[in-house]
Design a protein around this motif. Structure first.
Motif, PDB file in Angstrom:
ATOM      1  N   MET A   1       0.827  -1.170   0.000  1.00  0.00           N
ATOM      2  CA  MET A   1       0.000   0.000   0.000  1.00  0.00           C
ATOM      3  C   MET A   1       0.881   1.248   0.000  1.00  0.00           C
ATOM      4  N   THR A   2       0.599   2.160  -0.868  1.00  0.00           N
ATOM      5  CA  THR A   2       1.340   3.412  -0.959  1.00  0.00           C
ATOM      6  C   THR A   2       0.959   4.320   0.196  1.00  0.00           C
ATOM      7  N   ALA A   3       1.948   5.048   0.726  1.00  0.00           N
ATOM      8  CA  ALA A   3       1.719   6.004   1.814  1.00  0.00           C
ATOM      9  C   ALA A   3       2.455   7.295   1.493  1.00  0.00           C
ATOM     10  N   TRP A   4       2.018   8.373   2.115  1.00  0.00           N
ATOM     11  CA  TRP A   4       2.635   9.683   1.904  1.00  0.00           C
ATOM     12  C   TRP A   4       2.873  10.313   3.259  1.00  0.00           C
ATOM     13  N   MET A   5       3.987  11.047   3.388  1.00  0.00           N
ATOM     14  CA  MET A   5       4.304  11.698   4.651  1.00  0.00           C
ATOM     15  C   MET A   5       5.243  12.867   4.412  1.00  0.00           C
ATOM     16  N   ARG A   6       5.391  13.673   5.448  1.00  0.00           N
ATOM     17  CA  ARG A   6       6.366  14.756   5.401  1.00  0.00           C
ATOM     18  C   ARG A   6       7.096  14.808   6.731  1.00  0.00           C
ATOM     19  N   CYS A   7       8.328  15.337   6.687  1.00  0.00           N
ATOM     20  CA  CYS A   7       9.168  15.492   7.868  1.00  0.00           C
ATOM     21  C   CYS A   7       9.889  16.832   7.752  1.00  0.00           C
ATOM     22  N   HIS A   8      10.207  17.433   8.877  1.00  0.00           N
ATOM     23  CA  HIS A   8      10.966  18.688   8.876  1.00  0.00           C
ATOM     24  C   HIS A   8      12.309  18.461   9.541  1.00  0.00           C
ATOM     25  N   TRP A   9      13.360  18.980   8.901  1.00  0.00           N
ATOM     26  CA  TRP A   9      14.704  18.921   9.457  1.00  0.00           C
ATOM     27  C   TRP A   9      15.045  20.331   9.898  1.00  0.00           C
ATOM     28  N   ASP A  10      15.013  20.576  11.212  1.00  0.00           N
ATOM     29  CA  ASP A  10      15.212  21.916  11.764  1.00  0.00           C
ATOM     30  C   ASP A  10      16.582  22.502  11.455  1.00  0.00           C
ATOM     31  N   GLU A  11      17.623  21.683  11.551  1.00  0.00           N
ATOM     32  CA  GLU A  11      18.993  22.182  11.389  1.00  0.00           C
ATOM     33  C   GLU A  11      19.211  22.892  10.058  1.00  0.00           C
ATOM     34  N   GLU A  12      18.595  22.407   9.003  1.00  0.00           N
ATOM     35  CA  GLU A  12      18.772  22.980   7.670  1.00  0.00           C
ATOM     36  C   GLU A  12      17.505  23.665   7.161  1.00  0.00           C
ATOM     37  N   ASP A  13      16.457  23.695   7.972  1.00  0.00           N
ATOM     38  CA  ASP A  13      15.157  24.245   7.594  1.00  0.00           C
ATOM     39  C   ASP A  13      14.692  23.676   6.252  1.00  0.00           C
ATOM     40  N   VAL A  14      14.538  22.358   6.251  1.00  0.00           N
ATOM     41  CA  VAL A  14      14.107  21.649   5.046  1.00  0.00           C
ATOM     42  C   VAL A  14      12.876  20.813   5.384  1.00  0.00           C
ATOM     43  N   TRP A  15      11.859  20.926   4.544  1.00  0.00           N
ATOM     44  CA  TRP A  15      10.697  20.038   4.597  1.00  0.00           C
ATOM     45  C   TRP A  15      10.888  18.954   3.551  1.00  0.00           C
ATOM     46  N   PHE A  16      10.751  17.715   3.959  1.00  0.00           N
ATOM     47  CA  PHE A  16      10.827  16.566   3.071  1.00  0.00           C
ATOM     48  C   PHE A  16       9.426  15.996   2.897  1.00  0.00           C
ATOM     49  N   TYR A  17       9.041  15.745   1.655  1.00  0.00           N
ATOM     50  CA  TYR A  17       7.760  15.123   1.336  1.00  0.00           C
ATOM     51  C   TYR A  17       8.061  13.818   0.618  1.00  0.00           C
ATOM     52  N   PHE A  18       7.453  12.729   1.090  1.00  0.00           N
ATOM     53  CA  PHE A  18       7.765  11.410   0.559  1.00  0.00           C
ATOM     54  C   PHE A  18       6.521  10.659   0.121  1.00  0.00           C
ATOM     55  N   GLU A  19       6.682   9.907  -0.961  1.00  0.00           N
ATOM     56  CA  GLU A  19       5.738   8.861  -1.330  1.00  0.00           C
ATOM     57  C   GLU A  19       6.478   7.556  -1.106  1.00  0.00           C
ATOM     58  N   LEU A  20       5.830   6.620  -0.392  1.00  0.00           N
ATOM     59  CA  LEU A  20       6.478   5.364  -0.016  1.00  0.00           C
ATOM     60  C   LEU A  20       5.727   4.181  -0.596  1.00  0.00           C
ATOM     61  N   ASP A  21       6.493   3.161  -1.013  1.00  0.00           N
ATOM     62  CA  ASP A  21       5.843   1.943  -1.479  1.00  0.00           C
ATOM     63  C   ASP A  21       5.435   1.090  -0.275  1.00  0.00           C
ATOM     64  N   SER A  22       4.881  -0.074  -0.527  1.00  0.00           N
ATOM     65  CA  SER A  22       4.351  -0.922   0.548  1.00  0.00           C
ATOM     66  C   SER A  22       5.418  -1.430   1.512  1.00  0.00           C
ATOM     67  N   GLN A  23       6.685  -1.377   1.105  1.00  0.00           N
ATOM     68  CA  GLN A  23       7.772  -1.826   1.974  1.00  0.00           C
ATOM     69  C   GLN A  23       8.500  -0.667   2.646  1.00  0.00           C
ATOM     70  N   GLY A  24       7.988   0.564   2.459  1.00  0.00           N
ATOM     71  CA  GLY A  24       8.581   1.728   3.109  1.00  0.00           C
ATOM     72  C   GLY A  24       9.707   2.389   2.337  1.00  0.00           C
ATOM     73  N   TRP A  25       9.948   1.973   1.093  1.00  0.00           N
ATOM     74  CA  TRP A  25      10.985   2.598   0.268  1.00  0.00           C
ATOM     75  C   TRP A  25      10.425   3.842  -0.422  1.00  0.00           C
ATOM     76  N   VAL A  26      11.233   4.860  -0.508  1.00  0.00           N
ATOM     77  CA  VAL A  26      10.824   6.104  -1.148  1.00  0.00           C
ATOM     78  C   VAL A  26      10.720   5.902  -2.655  1.00  0.00           C
ATOM     79  N   THR A  27       9.573   6.270  -3.227  1.00  0.00           N
ATOM     80  CA  THR A  27       9.402   6.216  -4.675  1.00  0.00           C
ATOM     81  C   THR A  27       9.427   7.607  -5.295  1.00  0.00           C
ATOM     82  N   ARG A  28       8.975   8.591  -4.538  1.00  0.00           N
ATOM     83  CA  ARG A  28       9.093   9.992  -4.963  1.00  0.00           C
ATOM     84  C   ARG A  28       9.395  10.835  -3.739  1.00  0.00           C
TER      85      ARG A  28
END
Length: 101
Positions: A1-28
């Motif tokens: 099942m595909t999942a989507w999430m985001r994370c923030h890295w404070d040290e560099e002020d970067v937002w990461f947005y991810f699409e993940l496959d069913s095994q948790g690997w990043v696809t986009r």
């Protein structure tokens, strides 16, 4: 099942947005850096660039996707996203990056 999430890295002020496959690997993956939220997309097409011998050029332009499944990451606080939420961010980044070319 595909999942989507985001994370923030404070040290560099970067937002990461991810699409993940069913095994948790990043696809986009899309990153937005700094207060201006400048997009840096790590695109699905990296495999095509690798196969064509253009990976170094591609990595300089877009960066690379995460190289391990999410279950192995440390120090992140993922926030779930909907598919629509991810697609809006993805499309905005792609449009901005296409304008840079």
């Amino acid at each position: 099942m595909t999942a989507w999430m985001r994370c923030h890295w404070d040290e560099e002020d970067v937002w990461f947005y991810f699409e993940l496959d069913s095994q948790g690997w990043v696809t986009r993956q899309v990153e937005f850096q700094g207060p201006e939220r400048v997009p840096v997309a790590s695109l699905v097409e990296w495999q095509q660039a690798r196969d064509a011998g253009r990976l170094a050029e591609y990595d300089r332009r877009f960066g690379i996707t995460a190289q391990s499944p999410v279950s192995e990451w440390e120090g992140h606080d993922p926030q779930p996203l909907t598919r629509q939420g991810f697609e809006e961010v993805w499309d905005r980044a792609r449009q901005q990056l296409a304008g840079d070319r």
